[in-house]
Design a protein around this motif. Sequence first.
Motif, PDB file in Angstrom:
ATOM      1  N   ALA A  33       1.371  -1.721  -0.031  1.00 20.37           N
ATOM      2  CA  ALA A  33      -0.060   0.024  -0.246  1.00 20.37           C
ATOM      3  C   ALA A  33       1.027   1.506  -0.277  1.00 20.37           C
ATOM      4  O   ALA A  33       0.707   2.233  -0.505  1.00 20.37           O
ATOM      5  N   LEU A  34       1.832   1.189   0.945  1.00 23.50           N
ATOM      6  CA  LEU A  34       2.902   2.697   0.897  1.00 23.50           C
ATOM      7  C   LEU A  34       3.622   2.598  -0.638  1.00 23.50           C
ATOM      8  O   LEU A  34       3.472   3.799  -1.264  1.00 23.50           O
ATOM      9  N   ALA A  35       3.689   1.505  -1.574  1.00 20.49           N
ATOM     10  CA  ALA A  35       4.719   1.717  -2.667  1.00 20.49           C
ATOM     11  C   ALA A  35       3.460   2.325  -3.316  1.00 20.49           C
ATOM     12  O   ALA A  35       3.676   2.964  -4.606  1.00 20.49           O
ATOM     13  N   LEU A  36       1.926   2.361  -2.904  1.00 16.38           N
ATOM     14  CA  LEU A  36       0.838   2.197  -4.207  1.00 16.38           C
ATOM     15  C   LEU A  36       1.185   4.081  -4.124  1.00 16.38           C
ATOM     16  O   LEU A  36       0.636   4.755  -5.074  1.00 16.38           O
ATOM     17  N   LEU A  37       1.083   3.970  -2.887  1.00 18.21           N
ATOM     18  CA  LEU A  37       0.667   5.557  -2.039  1.00 18.21           C
ATOM     19  C   LEU A  37       1.800   6.810  -2.859  1.00 18.21           C
ATOM     20  O   LEU A  37       1.541   7.312  -3.410  1.00 18.21           O
ATOM     21  N   PHE A  38       3.069   5.846  -2.793  1.00 20.66           N
ATOM     22  CA  PHE A  38       3.962   6.781  -2.966  1.00 20.66           C
ATOM     23  C   PHE A  38       3.824   6.642  -4.575  1.00 20.66           C
ATOM     24  O   PHE A  38       4.661   7.474  -5.122  1.00 20.66           O
ATOM     25  N   GLY A  39       3.412   5.481  -5.371  1.00 18.60           N
ATOM     26  CA  GLY A  39       4.336   5.742  -6.477  1.00 18.60           C
ATOM     27  C   GLY A  39       2.769   6.579  -6.890  1.00 18.60           C
ATOM     28  O   GLY A  39       3.230   8.059  -8.220  1.00 18.60           O
ATOM     29  N   ALA A  40       1.875   6.936  -6.584  1.00 15.05           N
ATOM     30  CA  ALA A  40       1.189   7.466  -7.306  1.00 15.05           C
ATOM     31  C   ALA A  40       1.366   9.025  -6.897  1.00 15.05           C
ATOM     32  O   ALA A  40       1.220   9.873  -7.655  1.00 15.05           O
ATOM     33  N   GLY A  77       8.145   7.308 -10.114  1.00 10.61           N
ATOM     34  CA  GLY A  77       6.164   6.486  -9.902  1.00 10.61           C
ATOM     35  C   GLY A  77       5.843   5.177 -10.965  1.00 10.61           C
ATOM     36  O   GLY A  77       5.260   4.402 -10.552  1.00 10.61           O
ATOM     37  N   VAL A  78       6.369   5.342 -12.359  1.00 13.68           N
ATOM     38  CA  VAL A  78       5.654   4.143 -12.947  1.00 13.68           C
ATOM     39  C   VAL A  78       6.613   3.107 -12.585  1.00 13.68           C
ATOM     40  O   VAL A  78       5.565   1.744 -11.844  1.00 13.68           O
ATOM     41  N   ILE A  79       7.368   2.973 -12.100  1.00  9.67           N
ATOM     42  CA  ILE A  79       8.257   1.780 -11.972  1.00  9.67           C
ATOM     43  C   ILE A  79       7.843   1.507  -9.836  1.00  9.67           C
ATOM     44  O   ILE A  79       7.379   0.063  -9.783  1.00  9.67           O
ATOM     45  N   THR A  80       7.577   2.052  -9.542  1.00  3.97           N
ATOM     46  CA  THR A  80       6.137   2.149  -7.604  1.00  3.97           C
ATOM     47  C   THR A  80       5.345   1.313  -8.397  1.00  3.97           C
ATOM     48  O   THR A  80       4.763   0.419  -8.138  1.00  3.97           O
ATOM     49  N   VAL A  81       4.671   1.581  -9.142  1.00  2.00           N
ATOM     50  CA  VAL A  81       3.095   1.472  -9.557  1.00  2.00           C
ATOM     51  C   VAL A  81       3.237   0.480 -10.436  1.00  2.00           C
ATOM     52  O   VAL A  81       2.473  -0.770 -10.401  1.00  2.00           O
ATOM     53  N   ALA A  82       4.357   0.169 -10.408  1.00  2.00           N
ATOM     54  CA  ALA A  82       4.449  -0.955 -12.057  1.00  2.00           C
ATOM     55  C   ALA A  82       4.883  -2.623 -10.911  1.00  2.00           C
ATOM     56  O   ALA A  82       4.023  -4.010 -11.396  1.00  2.00           O
ATOM     57  N   TRP A  83       5.689  -2.239  -9.958  1.00  2.00           N
ATOM     58  CA  TRP A  83       5.533  -3.432  -9.345  1.00  2.00           C
ATOM     59  C   TRP A  83       5.509  -2.671  -7.815  1.00  2.00           C
ATOM     60  O   TRP A  83       6.881  -2.939  -7.417  1.00  2.00           O
ATOM     61  N   PRO A  84       4.878  -3.066  -7.548  1.00  2.00           N
ATOM     62  CA  PRO A  84       4.451  -2.455  -5.553  1.00  2.00           C
ATOM     63  C   PRO A  84       4.855  -3.431  -5.087  1.00  2.00           C
ATOM     64  O   PRO A  84       5.152  -3.382  -3.654  1.00  2.00           O
ATOM     65  N   GLY A  85       4.793  -4.893  -5.081  1.00  2.00           N
ATOM     66  CA  GLY A  85       5.380  -5.758  -4.805  1.00  2.00           C
ATOM     67  C   GLY A  85       6.612  -5.994  -3.926  1.00  2.00           C
ATOM     68  O   GLY A  85       7.294  -7.260  -3.955  1.00  2.00           O
ATOM     69  N   ILE A  86       7.782  -5.341  -4.999  1.00  2.00           N
ATOM     70  CA  ILE A  86       9.281  -5.212  -4.668  1.00  2.00           C
ATOM     71  C   ILE A  86       9.375  -4.577  -3.499  1.00  2.00           C
ATOM     72  O   ILE A  86       8.835  -4.544  -2.175  1.00  2.00           O
ATOM     73  N   THR A  87      10.411  -5.127  -2.741  1.00  6.37           N
ATOM     74  CA  THR A  87      10.916  -5.292  -1.339  1.00  6.37           C
ATOM     75  C   THR A  87      11.226  -4.182  -0.814  1.00  6.37           C
ATOM     76  O   THR A  87      11.325  -2.910  -1.316  1.00  6.37           O
ATOM     77  N   ALA A  88      10.571  -4.668   0.925  1.00 10.03           N
ATOM     78  CA  ALA A  88      11.122  -2.736   1.539  1.00 10.03           C
ATOM     79  C   ALA A  88      12.034  -2.028   1.336  1.00 10.03           C
ATOM     80  O   ALA A  88      12.132  -1.006   1.176  1.00 10.03           O
ATOM     81  N   LEU A  89      13.550  -2.703   1.259  1.00 14.02           N
ATOM     82  CA  LEU A  89      14.543  -2.209   0.919  1.00 14.02           C
ATOM     83  C   LEU A  89      14.828  -1.740  -0.292  1.00 14.02           C
ATOM     84  O   LEU A  89      15.360  -0.470  -0.042  1.00 14.02           O
ATOM     85  N   ALA A  90      14.010  -2.473  -1.767  1.00 12.50           N
ATOM     86  CA  ALA A  90      14.143  -1.819  -2.871  1.00 12.50           C
ATOM     87  C   ALA A  90      13.180  -0.410  -3.503  1.00 12.50           C
ATOM     88  O   ALA A  90      13.415   0.865  -3.507  1.00 12.50           O
ATOM     89  N   LEU A  91      12.024  -0.148  -1.570  1.00 16.16           N
ATOM     90  CA  LEU A  91      11.146   0.657  -1.772  1.00 16.16           C
ATOM     91  C   LEU A  91      12.062   1.656  -1.239  1.00 16.16           C
ATOM     92  O   LEU A  91      11.478   3.411  -1.898  1.00 16.16           O
ATOM     93  N   VAL A  92      12.806   1.520  -0.755  1.00 17.72           N
ATOM     94  CA  VAL A  92      13.209   2.331   0.986  1.00 17.72           C
ATOM     95  C   VAL A  92      14.369   3.144  -0.707  1.00 17.72           C
ATOM     96  O   VAL A  92      14.430   4.234  -0.043  1.00 17.72           O
ATOM     97  N   SER A  93      14.855   2.622  -1.173  1.00 19.21           N
ATOM     98  CA  SER A  93      15.763   3.167  -1.599  1.00 19.21           C
ATOM     99  C   SER A  93      15.009   4.229  -3.347  1.00 19.21           C
ATOM    100  O   SER A  93      15.628   5.289  -2.987  1.00 19.21           O
ATOM    101  N   LEU A  94      14.243   3.376  -4.043  1.00 16.71           N
ATOM    102  CA  LEU A  94      13.286   4.628  -4.704  1.00 16.71           C
ATOM    103  C   LEU A  94      13.086   6.091  -4.327  1.00 16.71           C
ATOM    104  O   LEU A  94      13.452   7.000  -4.700  1.00 16.71           O
ATOM    105  N   ILE A  95      12.342   5.389  -2.695  1.00 18.38           N
ATOM    106  CA  ILE A  95      11.984   7.058  -2.302  1.00 18.38           C
ATOM    107  C   ILE A  95      13.303   7.225  -1.706  1.00 18.38           C
ATOM    108  O   ILE A  95      12.563   9.141  -2.094  1.00 18.38           O
TER     109      ILE A  95
END
Length: 189
Positions: A33-40, A77-95
């Motif tokens: 959910a955090l990935a989708l919110l952040f991606g949007a 945003g596109v990377i995060t929305v396209a692959w919202p199931g990425i690991t927490a570490l990858a999400l943190v790196s993207l953010i």
Amino acid sequence: MRRQLMWTLVVRSFAALMFGALALVWPEVTVLALALLFGAYALADGLALLTSALHRGGDVGHRTAHAAGGALGIVIGVITVAWPGITALALVSLIGAWAVGAGAAEIWAAARFRHELHHEWMLFAAGGASVVAGVLVWARPDAGALVIAQVVGVYAMIVGLLTLAAAWRLHGATAAAHRPRPTRHAWHT
């Protein structure tokens, strides 16, 4: 030109405020959910910046800063929305990457913009908050979704408020520039 910049700031500030409020009110969100919110949020912010860069006249440096920040936001945003199931570490790196890159672009744009208006400190502060949030997120990638949501939520609220304040000041400066000046008559001298 000022009117379009003002509306770009308004759109960006509302996107940031909505994301920040959701992240703070709903901090126990899952990583998905955090990935989708952040991606949007990153996508909306990137589109607003890129639209501003493409539709503005004037300073090439300022348009370039908006285009760079916009492209980065759209890609992240596109990377995060396209692959919202990425690991927490990858999400943190993207953010973190997005926050540092967007903050640097905001600081650059504020530096270019300071000659046109004299309220650029709000944009500098928003860019600085973005860089600080990105570094904080990178420094503690193991903090978990709850802490990341809170840090990013507070950051988004600060940036949203500063950006909205900058839009308000720009609106005031634009309105003042368009007010008719009183004429001086001979009997008033």
